[in-house]
Structure formats: C-alpha cells, structure tokens
Design a protein around this motif. Sequence first.
Motif, short mmCIF file in Angstrom:
data_model
loop_
_atom_site.label_atom_id
_atom_site.label_comp_id
_atom_site.label_asym_id
_atom_site.label_seq_id
_atom_site.Cartn_x
_atom_site.Cartn_y
_atom_site.Cartn_z
N GLN A 187 -14.94 -24.49 18.75
CA GLN A 187 -14.63 -24.33 20.18
C GLN A 187 -13.14 -24.05 20.38
N GLN A 192 -22.40 -25.75 31.49
CA GLN A 192 -22.31 -24.93 30.30
C GLN A 192 -23.52 -25.05 29.39
N THR A 219 -23.74 -24.23 20.61
CA THR A 219 -22.70 -23.21 20.42
C THR A 219 -21.83 -23.50 19.20
N VAL A 229 -18.21 -20.29 24.72
CA VAL A 229 -17.21 -21.24 25.18
C VAL A 229 -16.67 -20.77 26.52
N ALA A 241 -17.96 -26.46 25.96
CA ALA A 241 -19.04 -25.82 25.21
C ALA A 241 -20.09 -26.85 24.86
#
Length: 339
Positions: A136, A288, A321, A295, A316
């Motif tokens: 991230q 998110q 992710t 991100v 994130a």
Amino acid sequence: MTSTVDLAVVGATGLVGEAFLELLADRKLPIGELFVLASENSLGKTLQVGKRNYKVGKAEDFDFSRVQLAVFAAGARVSQELAPRAADAGALVLDLSPAFRYEPDVPLVAAGVNEEQLEAARERNIVAAPDAATVQLLLALKPLQELGDLLRVSVTQLQGASAAGRNGVERLARQSARLLNGLDAQEGGDAQHAFNLLPVAGRLQDNGYTSEELKLMLETRRVLGQPELAVDVSCVQVPVFHGIAQTVTVQGTLPMGLAQAEACWDRAPGLQMDSGGEDLGSASPVSQIRADLGVRLARVREDIDGQGALSFWTVADNIKTGAAYNAVLLVEKLIKDYL
C-alpha cells in the motif's frame, strides 16, 4: 510461456488464500491443474474456485513436483518448512509470508513497483512478496521517485483487525458483541480491541519499535532500492474489521509540488485519486473494501512551511488489495515471462 501452468496454493482456507483464489478465478489465467492445500484441520473441506469445487489437501503431504508454481499464503512457519521443499522439487515459489523477505538471494517484489527483480527468481526458485501494508505504501511512493530521490518518509499506520488474519476479525466481532450486550469485552486477559485504540501493533522490540513498524521500514527500503532512506513508522491498532489507513509525509531531494505529484499518481497503476469535496467517507476503510481493487489516495497537501514536503492519506483493503491482488498480479507476470 507454457500453454497452461499447474498451481498449488498453500494456506487456501485462510483469509488471504480465499481472496487469492477468488481473484485468480476472475483473472482467468491459464491455470491447468489447481491444488488447494492447507493444514490437517482443513483436510477434506471443499472450496469453490470459479465454477469448480476443489477438495482441500494436506500441504505437508503434497508432492510439489506436480506443479510449476506454488503460492504460499500461510504463515512463516509453514513457508520455512515447505517452501524450500517445493523449490527443490522444481516449483517456482511465491511466498506471501515474512519467511524470506530479508534474504539477499530472494527477490522481494511488489507488482507495479519493482517487477524487474523477478529475473532473480530462479536463484533459489523463491520470490517473496512484501507485507500488504508495505505494498500500500509503495504504490503511493514509487511514482514520486520521478521527481527525484526520496529522503524521508514518516508514516502513521491505522491497522484494522484483518491484519491479524481471521483470528483478529473474529476477536473484534466477539468483543464488540460482548460490549453491546453489557458484558466485559476482555476474555482471558486479552486486550480490549473493540471500541478502543491500541498503541502497539505487533511484537515490541528492544529498540522500542514493534515488529509491524520495523517490517514496513525495512521492506520499503529494500523494494525501492534505497537502503539509506529514512523511514519512521508508528502503528496503531484500530477497531475496524478490514483495511489499513496510512497518513504519510514524504520529502525528497527536490521540493515536491502538489500538481507534479498528482500528475505522477495519475499515471501510476493501482492508485485511485480521491476527488476531495464534502464526501468524507469516500476514502475510508468501509468505502474502500466495497470499491474496486486498489489504493485510494486522498487529503494531499503541501507542507505549510514551504519546505517541499507532501502529506497524504491512503486506504486499502489489506487482504484483497495488499496481499491477494498483489499476489495474483505477480503470478500473472511469472506465468507470462518466467514459466
């Protein structure tokens, strides 16, 4: 690239393993035989991957010579025991645990950041992926290198329960339910995570930093190829189920202007620039994890004293992710160029 690649996934029943398999099916990669493996506790379970069901096998008993690629989404102990066995059997190993991240002959690779390091994968047949929080941070920092070398990075990381895996999520849910029912949240001496902030995430080290903080420092330096980069991190456990948020201040050898930085971020893969405005929840963990993979970057501002530093916020889904999607992208690259 061969027409199809046989793949084994170790730790298939964990949060990251399940998310990886879901994304793998969505990407429609040229996978031939797929083997989903876990510990004896999960033996015999069935996992659905795409439209097919797969019986979970025992990782310790698997013959890794049956596959060309093995993804390890289990803990460091499992990777230390089984990943070298898989590599010796001829499988190219992608390890998502911290087991090999600091070994000089094992490349540490984040998709979209330093994929060229995959060329060194055959040194030991092992590639290490950074921690989800590091991925991230790197996706936001890497584009800024276009503006010059980075000098200093300061990060405050707000870490949700999913950073501790399924156990962390279940603990937060259990404690929240107890509190909402008028009971004491703490069980067996465990700290209260629900409706609370904890200033220590990870194991406290002799130097006062925690294992989570040092991990982010060391991995960032290695992936960016700047071993002398000044990185300072503070990690706080926060009572949200999924996601990691980071407040970041970065300074480079040259002043970083807001417009220049935003132009770099606009060209970068994996980043979603927040439009600002009055929707304060658009760059939150809750928003998110419901949004597209990637991100989200928001609250960008130049330092008020005009010293050329930038501050910004990122958020994130660490499971999907930072861990699973990064792994799927690396698998895609390995299949395309190295198998």
